[in-house]
Scaffold this active site. Structure first.
Site, mmCIF file in Angstrom:
data_model
loop_
_atom_site.group_PDB
_atom_site.id
_atom_site.type_symbol
_atom_site.label_atom_id
_atom_site.label_comp_id
_atom_site.label_asym_id
_atom_site.label_seq_id
_atom_site.Cartn_x
_atom_site.Cartn_y
_atom_site.Cartn_z
ATOM 1 N N TYR A 8 0.844 -1.213 0.000
ATOM 2 C CA TYR A 8 0.000 0.000 0.000
ATOM 3 C C TYR A 8 0.871 1.251 0.000
ATOM 4 O O TYR A 8 2.034 1.239 0.412
ATOM 5 C CB TYR A 8 -0.914 0.026 1.225
ATOM 6 C CG TYR A 8 -0.189 0.280 2.521
ATOM 7 C CD1 TYR A 8 0.021 1.582 3.001
ATOM 8 C CD2 TYR A 8 0.304 -0.776 3.281
ATOM 9 C CE1 TYR A 8 0.706 1.811 4.189
ATOM 10 C CE2 TYR A 8 0.987 -0.571 4.455
ATOM 11 C CZ TYR A 8 1.186 0.740 4.909
ATOM 12 O OH TYR A 8 1.870 0.970 6.077
ATOM 13 N N PHE A 68 2.150 9.592 3.590
ATOM 14 C CA PHE A 68 2.559 9.517 4.990
ATOM 15 C C PHE A 68 3.145 8.136 5.342
ATOM 16 O O PHE A 68 3.793 7.974 6.369
ATOM 17 C CB PHE A 68 1.398 9.855 5.935
ATOM 18 C CG PHE A 68 0.208 8.935 5.835
ATOM 19 C CD1 PHE A 68 0.186 7.689 6.461
ATOM 20 C CD2 PHE A 68 -0.916 9.321 5.114
ATOM 21 C CE1 PHE A 68 -0.917 6.862 6.372
ATOM 22 C CE2 PHE A 68 -2.024 8.488 5.017
ATOM 23 C CZ PHE A 68 -2.027 7.253 5.637
ATOM 24 N N ASP A 69 2.921 7.151 4.473
ATOM 25 C CA ASP A 69 3.455 5.805 4.769
ATOM 26 C C ASP A 69 3.409 4.958 3.500
ATOM 27 O O ASP A 69 2.586 5.206 2.599
ATOM 28 C CB ASP A 69 2.641 5.126 5.871
ATOM 29 C CG ASP A 69 3.324 3.868 6.419
ATOM 30 O OD1 ASP A 69 4.551 3.714 6.178
ATOM 31 O OD2 ASP A 69 2.649 3.042 7.062
ATOM 32 N N ILE A 106 -6.986 -0.443 11.373
ATOM 33 C CA ILE A 106 -8.011 0.578 11.582
ATOM 34 C C ILE A 106 -9.309 0.064 10.990
ATOM 35 O O ILE A 106 -9.303 -0.736 10.037
ATOM 36 C CB ILE A 106 -7.596 1.919 10.947
ATOM 37 C CG1 ILE A 106 -7.292 1.749 9.460
ATOM 38 C CG2 ILE A 106 -6.408 2.523 11.678
ATOM 39 C CD1 ILE A 106 -6.984 3.067 8.732
ATOM 40 N N TYR A 161 -8.006 7.236 12.411
ATOM 41 C CA TYR A 161 -7.376 7.556 13.698
ATOM 42 C C TYR A 161 -8.119 8.632 14.475
ATOM 43 O O TYR A 161 -7.633 9.120 15.490
ATOM 44 C CB TYR A 161 -5.927 7.988 13.450
ATOM 45 C CG TYR A 161 -5.070 6.826 12.967
ATOM 46 C CD1 TYR A 161 -4.561 5.902 13.866
ATOM 47 C CD2 TYR A 161 -4.802 6.661 11.616
ATOM 48 C CE1 TYR A 161 -3.790 4.841 13.424
ATOM 49 C CE2 TYR A 161 -4.031 5.606 11.158
ATOM 50 C CZ TYR A 161 -3.530 4.683 12.071
ATOM 51 O OH TYR A 161 -2.775 3.628 11.619
ATOM 52 N N PHE A 192 -5.692 5.132 0.832
ATOM 53 C CA PHE A 192 -4.751 3.998 0.706
ATOM 54 C C PHE A 192 -4.867 3.394 -0.695
ATOM 55 O O PHE A 192 -5.960 2.990 -1.124
ATOM 56 C CB PHE A 192 -5.045 2.915 1.751
ATOM 57 C CG PHE A 192 -4.701 3.320 3.153
ATOM 58 C CD1 PHE A 192 -3.416 3.117 3.658
ATOM 59 C CD2 PHE A 192 -5.658 3.914 3.970
ATOM 60 C CE1 PHE A 192 -3.105 3.487 4.962
ATOM 61 C CE2 PHE A 192 -5.342 4.282 5.272
ATOM 62 C CZ PHE A 192 -4.057 4.077 5.777
#
Length: 565
Positions: free
Chosen positions: A55, A65-66, A85, A111, A128
């Site tokens: 992902y 961010f990731d 999540i 979150y 994502f």
């Protein structure tokens, strides 16, 4: 009218401006945009499944961010067990392997108001880009899907069998990690005794030679949590596309099938016999490796004496001339673990389709069968007799060699004069005119190991059907000429027609031929009479001067045996 149109245009601009500057509409639930859907869904995710996926995580403005790609490993997790999540837990359900989706998750399913440290601010919508690579369940076992079944299957893989197979190994997303085909060598192993990963041990059971199947296994039956350390990641499902080429068990002996035995079988091979046979040799999957037919020559060997591989030694015992059979030989009775190099791989089961052409034993004598005997049989053939006979000659498999009937004339020989093979000499002895016989002559009494070029193969057993047409009694052994009457006391004087006290060759020849023509003497039948007379003259011409004197002249009875008077 113009003023109305202008007013409407102005209003549209205001509406568009307002839309562009309006705050984002909040998401109430996840939003999934499928960007790639595979043609076939190998498997869809269910709650409780374990997944591996890649992902990229981004904010709505595209800022990342990731990313699992940046870490060089997939994200591996159970679905529906609150290890993710909530939005991702929900979004992954129903995804197929190799499917790619853009998943948008509202804050309350991500979150929330707390965010995640310095990475994700509070109340953030998260995007994502997900690619699903693998899915399995702890309850999964091995799945086998046969997509090609051979027409015949005489045996299936069991525990402790030894197999040879080719395979392509891939991950569930189709990524190739290994292939026996690229190494040009089968994978050879025992099954069910722990030499393989557990899933392959199970997946090979029940396969037939020539069968093709897809074997899929979860990581618990493959390489587990750690993978293989190179090409197979941890927790990976494995897919093997397998074709089984060979199968045997160390306890196997040879098997004999497809026997075609001729109606007449008076004799079967035993250890020590010499056999001539044709064969086609193949592997168990049908791959051809050798044939005597392609060389246009039989394979000739002793059986039961270790001249051939052990399985063939055994398979050639108890066969009849003309018999056909299939002999299947396990590798420990064939060429073993090493094989022969290019043609026969190591640990290969061998299949020979054989046809027995003939066989004999070195101790064999000429086999004589009388097929017809005349009622009157006063005289029988013996050594020295001149005989005339017809024959049909063939090999043991019926292949015709020659026949006197083709030439409309008999074959004529003197028995005991080495004018035919020894087996024929044997077969013509003690025979009556008009008698018929069937002879079987072993090669050591026939044409031996060399045979006759383009006519009789080496080491071939010969079959003759003969008929004695005529015979002329020969002379006593050691004689080429005999007197029918009393010998003249003036023999030398009678020969010396010119009365010069010596006998010339012409005088000698004329005298002997006159005695034969008048019935007073006999020359050995079946030979050139002039050669016999020349030999007789040479024996009398002791000093070799081309003339016989009275001092040289002697009768045969007066000296050591040789061909003379």
């Amino acid at each position: 009218m113009i003023q109305c149109v202008q007013a409407m245009l102005y209003l549209s601009v205001l509406v568009a401006f307002a839309a562009c500057n309006a705050p984002p509409v909040p998401l109430d639930d996840i939003l999934i945009e499928k960007t790639f859907v595979p043609e076939q869904c190998v498997r869809a995710v269910k709650v409780g499944d374990y997944v591996r996926y890649h992902y990229n995580g981004m904010f709505p403005d595209g800022k990342k961010f990731d990313s699992s790609y940046d870490r060089g490993s997939t994200y591996n997790v159970f679905v529906g067990k609150k290890q993710l999540i909530a939005g991702m837990d929900k979004a992954l359900v129903g995804m197929c392997v190799n499917e790619r989706s853009l998943i948008k998750i509202p804050p309350h399913l991500a979150y929330g108001k707390q965010g995640y440290g310095d990475i994700i601010p509070p109340d953030s919508i998260l995007h994502f880009d997900v690619l699903l690579l693998d899915v399995w369940n702890p309850e999964d076992g091995v799945q086998s899907n046969t997509y090609h079944t051979p027409s015949t299957c005489s045996r299936k893989v069991e525990v402790s069998d030894y197999v040879r197979y080719h395979y392509n190994g891939t991950l569930l997303d189709g990524t190739l990690f290994d292939s026996s085909h690229t190494r040009l060598r089968t994978y050879d192993t025992y099954v069910g005794i722990g030499w393989l990963i557990a899933g392959m041990d199970q997946g090979l059971l029940g396969m037939c030679v020539g069968e093709k199947r897809i074997i899929t296994m979860p990581p618990s039956l493959g390489y587990g949590e750690n993978g293989d350390g190179s090409d197979i990641p941890g927790q990976a499902s494995l897919v093997f596309d397998v074709i089984l080429l060979d199968l045997h068990n160390p306890r196997d002996g040879i098997t004999v099938t497809n026997q075609i035995v001729p109606e007449s079988c008076t004799r079967k091979t035993v250890a020590g016999d010499f056999v001539r046979y044709h064969y086609n040799g193949s592997l168990l999957d049908g791959t051809f490796f050798d044939s005597s037919y392609s060389r246009n020559r039989t394979y000739d060997t002793y059986v039961g004496r270790g001249y051939v591989i052990a399985g063939m030694d055994e398979g050639l015992i108890g066969v009849c001339v003309g018999e056909k059979r299939t002999v299947t030989i396990p590798p420990h009775l064939g060429y073993g673990e090493e094989g022969t190099g290019s043609k026969i791989p190591g640990s290969a089961v061998l299949v020979f389709d054989i046809h027995i052409i003939d066989f004999h034993n070195p101790s064999d004598k000429t086999e004589i069968t009388v097929t017809h005997k005349p009622e009157e049989c006063d005289k029988q053939t013996k050594k020295g007799d001149f005989v005339k006979y017809h024959y049909n000659a063939s090999l043991m498999d019926g292949t015709s060699i020659d026949s006197t009937y083709n030439y409309a004339k008999t074959y004529n020989i003197v028995l005991g004069a080495n004018q035919v093979v020894p087996g024929m000499e044997d077969g013509l002895m003690d025979m009556c005119v008009g008698e018929k016989r069937h002879l079987v002559i072993p090669p050591h009494l026939g044409y031996g190991e060399r045979g006759v070029t383009d006519e009789v193969p080496g080491s071939a057993v010969l079959v003759f059907d003969i008929e004695l047409v005529e015979m002329e009694e020969g002379l006593p052994e050691g004689y080429m000429f005999i007197w029918n009457d009393e010998v003249s006391p003036d023999l030398f004087t009678e020969m010396d027609t010119d009365k010069n006290k010596q006998v010339e060759p012409s005088e000698f020849t004329d005298y002997i031929m006159r005695q034969v023509n008048e019935g007073k003497g006999r020359l050995a039948p079946g030979f050139d009479p002039y050669r016999i007379i020349d030999n007789m003259f040479s024996n009398q011409d002791r000093d070799g001067d081309g003339k016989i004197t009275e001092a040289e002249f002697k009768l045969k009875a007066d000296e050591a045996p040789h061909d003379e008077l």
